[in-house]
Design an enzyme around this catalytic site. Structure first.
Site, PDB file in Angstrom:
ATOM      1  N   SER A 121       0.826  -1.211   0.000  1.00 23.63           N
ATOM      2  CA  SER A 121       0.000   0.000   0.000  1.00 23.63           C
ATOM      3  C   SER A 121       0.856   1.255   0.000  1.00 23.63           C
ATOM      4  CB  SER A 121      -0.855  -0.017   1.268  1.00 23.63           C
ATOM      5  OG  SER A 121      -1.484   1.215   1.465  1.00 23.63           O
ATOM      6  N   TYR A 145      -1.967   0.308  10.318  1.00 29.41           N
ATOM      7  CA  TYR A 145      -2.226  -0.385   9.046  1.00 29.41           C
ATOM      8  C   TYR A 145      -1.002  -0.310   8.139  1.00 29.41           C
ATOM      9  CZ  TYR A 145      -3.734  -1.009   4.254  1.00 29.41           C
ATOM     10  OH  TYR A 145      -3.800  -1.421   2.944  1.00 29.41           O
ATOM     11  N   LYS A 149       1.809  -3.328   6.753  1.00 27.64           N
ATOM     12  CA  LYS A 149       2.208  -3.581   5.351  1.00 27.64           C
ATOM     13  C   LYS A 149       3.720  -3.488   5.217  1.00 27.64           C
ATOM     14  CE  LYS A 149      -1.767  -4.339   3.493  1.00 27.64           C
ATOM     15  NZ  LYS A 149      -2.087  -5.516   2.698  1.00 27.64           N
TER      16      LYS A 149
HETATM   17  N1  UFG Z   1     -12.991  11.265   2.260  1.00 30.69           N
HETATM   18  C1  UFG Z   1     -13.931  12.228   2.488  1.00 30.69           C
HETATM   19  N2  UFG Z   1     -15.177  11.816   2.893  1.00 30.69           N
HETATM   20  C2  UFG Z   1     -15.504  10.511   3.066  1.00 30.69           C
HETATM   21  C3  UFG Z   1     -14.518   9.528   2.835  1.00 30.69           C
HETATM   22  C4  UFG Z   1     -13.257   9.932   2.428  1.00 30.69           C
HETATM   23  O1  UFG Z   1     -13.680  13.424   2.346  1.00 30.69           O
HETATM   24  O2  UFG Z   1     -16.649  10.237   3.446  1.00 30.69           O
HETATM   25  C5  UFG Z   1     -11.649  11.676   1.798  1.00 30.69           C
HETATM   26  C6  UFG Z   1     -10.545  11.202   2.697  1.00 30.69           C
HETATM   27  O3  UFG Z   1     -10.332  12.124   3.710  1.00 30.69           O
HETATM   28  C7  UFG Z   1      -9.377  11.092   1.703  1.00 30.69           C
HETATM   29  C8  UFG Z   1     -10.055  10.760   0.374  1.00 30.69           C
HETATM   30  O4  UFG Z   1     -11.421  11.087   0.549  1.00 30.69           O
HETATM   31  O5  UFG Z   1      -8.769  12.329   1.574  1.00 30.69           O
HETATM   32  C9  UFG Z   1      -9.939   9.300   0.023  1.00 30.69           C
HETATM   33  O6  UFG Z   1     -10.349   8.537   1.157  1.00 30.69           O
HETATM   34  P1  UFG Z   1     -10.548   6.961   1.134  1.00 30.69           P
HETATM   35  O7  UFG Z   1     -11.015   6.562   2.490  1.00 30.69           O
HETATM   36  O8  UFG Z   1     -11.398   6.571  -0.044  1.00 30.69           O
HETATM   37  O9  UFG Z   1      -9.094   6.414   0.825  1.00 30.69           O
HETATM   38  P2  UFG Z   1      -7.733   6.665   1.632  1.00 30.69           P
HETATM   39  O10 UFG Z   1      -6.892   7.548   0.757  1.00 30.69           O
HETATM   40  O11 UFG Z   1      -7.926   7.069   3.021  1.00 30.69           O
HETATM   41  O12 UFG Z   1      -7.253   5.174   1.743  1.00 30.69           O
HETATM   42  C10 UFG Z   1      -6.605   4.488   0.747  1.00 30.69           C
HETATM   43  C11 UFG Z   1      -6.873   3.002   0.895  1.00 30.69           C
HETATM   44  C12 UFG Z   1      -6.383   2.511   2.225  1.00 30.69           C
HETATM   45  C13 UFG Z   1      -4.930   2.862   2.360  1.00 30.69           C
HETATM   46  C14 UFG Z   1      -4.719   4.331   2.133  1.00 30.69           C
HETATM   47  C15 UFG Z   1      -3.248   4.659   2.093  1.00 30.69           C
HETATM   48  O13 UFG Z   1      -8.246   2.774   0.754  1.00 30.69           O
HETATM   49  O14 UFG Z   1      -6.547   1.113   2.284  1.00 30.69           O
HETATM   50  O15 UFG Z   1      -5.243   4.728   0.882  1.00 30.69           O
HETATM   51  O16 UFG Z   1      -3.049   5.978   2.426  1.00 30.69           O
HETATM   52  F1  UFG Z   1      -4.499   2.596   3.601  1.00 30.69           F
END
Ligand code: UFG
Length: 334
Positions: A121, A145, A149
């Site tokens: 990741s 998490y 990894k």
């Molecule tokens: N976000 C929102 N509102 C929501 C959900 C997410 O604004 O309801 C934002 C988050 O803050 C983030 C972006 O949208 O900035 C993407 O969020 P996600 O939860 O879709 O994905 P992440 O970037 O947090 O997570 C992904 C993978 C994880 C991994 C991570 C590594 O899904 O498994 O990248 O940084 F750990």
């Protein structure tokens, strides 16, 4: 390339990414065996190859699986992936993502199965000090998490130096989208990822989408991510597998499009793709979110010959929308 006559083991093949890889491998003539305990996966996703129900926490079950089949290689997708939960319940993450992976690696060694593809990741990088991120960027995860990894990557590097084991670690950026034929797709419970939540808001199954933070140091103040289509991830896995089967050595690759989209841009594009109104609420930052995560995936292009087939976010969201409506039983109007 002629697929190996021995099967490929897909641990976690009933989950989001594993099921797409199973479809991709089967489509290319590989024999696959899925091993899954349905803690996150779905029986409905068992559409290709053979299946053995079991749990990596139980070494006896893994040994039984390896006694039943002689595997050409192992692909491992059965990790827990909720960053927030990894902070509140790290024991759960270390046990499954690290200890259970070790169980698998050790049974592989007992059986002289020596090719391993690992779902890693972008979380291994932590807060980027440079963008786009290459594979040589410092590894400094900021949550349990990401640390799980990285621990497995370190274990793999040590095993690869000491034993007859070769591995490929694939560092995904933001996996998104669904099988263009909608046979499988994203289906998490609970759902925390941006695109499916935005599509819930478009569908009306949730009232709105919350934007977590509008004061980041980015062009529109919201977080920027590199969304990569899950079918492109599947393609990269098959290329990485073929490389290992050809006898090449251990390696690590980033998998992303190399292009960032802000949370607001995701919502705008989803509005256009769905033709629906998506109500938005601006809220505070979610702890642990880096402002910008963008991949430099040139190494995967030069070494694996991998180029995403769905580089546009509109195509990624379109495939996710088609799947989302199918999953939630809404008939397509067009
Ligand atoms: N976000 C929102 N509102 C929501 C959900 C997410 O604004 O309801 C934002 C988050 O803050 C983030 C972006 O949208 O900035 C993407 O969020 P996600 O939860 O879709 O994905 P992440 O970037 O947090 O997570 C992904 C993978 C994880 C991994 C991570 C590594 O899904 O498994 O990248 O940084 F750990």
């Amino acid at each position: 390339m002629n697929p190996a006559s021995e099967p490929i083991l897909i641990v976690g093949g009933a989950g989001y990414i594993g099921s797409h890889i199973n479809k991709g491998l089967s489509g290319q003539g590989y024999r696959t065996v899925v091993f899954d305990n349905f803690s996150c996966g779905h029986r409905e996703f068992l559409k290709w190859g053979e299946f053995v129900e079991g749990d990596l926490a139980d070494v006896g079950q893994i040994r039984g699986l390896f006694a039943q089949y002689r595997f050409a290689a192992v692909m491992h997708f059965s990790a827990f992936t909720y960053v927030g939960e990894s902070v509140s319940d790290p024991a759960k993450y270390y046990a499954n993502n690290v200890t259970n992976t070790l169980n698998l690696l050790n049974v592989m060694r007992e059986n002289t199965v020596n090719k391993f593809i690992f779902s890693s990741s972008a979380a291994t990088y932590g807060d980027p000090v440079e963008t786009p991120i290459t594979e040589t960027h410092p590894l400094a995860p900021i949550n349990p998490y990401g640390r799980t990894k990285l621990m497995v990557e370190n274990i793999l590097a040590d095993y690869s130096s000491a034993y007859d084991v070769r591995y490929t670690a694939l560092r995904y950026f933001n996996a998104a989208g669904a099988d263009p034929e909608t046979e499988v797709g994203e289906w998490h419970d609970p759902e925390t990822h941006l695109i499916p939540l935005v599509l819930d808001a478009a569908l009306g199954t949730r009232k709105n989408i919350q934007i977590y933070g509008t004061d980041y140091d980015t062009p529109d103040g919201t977080c920027v991510r590199d969304y990569i289509h899950v079918a492109d991830l599947a393609d990269a896995h098959i290329r990485a597998l073929e490389r290992l089967l050809r006898g090449e050595g251990s390696a690590v690759f980033n998998l992303g499009n190399g292009k960032g989209f802000s949370v607001r841009e995701v919502i705008d594009i989803a509005g256009k793709v769905t033709g629906r109104n998506i109500p938005v609420i601006e809220t505070d930052r979610r702890p642990g979110d880096p402002a910008v995560l963008i991949a430099d995936a040139k190494k995967a292009e030069s070494v694996l010959g991998w180029r995403p087939r769905y580089p546009g976010l509109d195509a990624i969201i379109e495939s996710a929308w088609k799947w989302h409506r199918k999953l939630f039983g809404e008939k397509a109007e067009d």
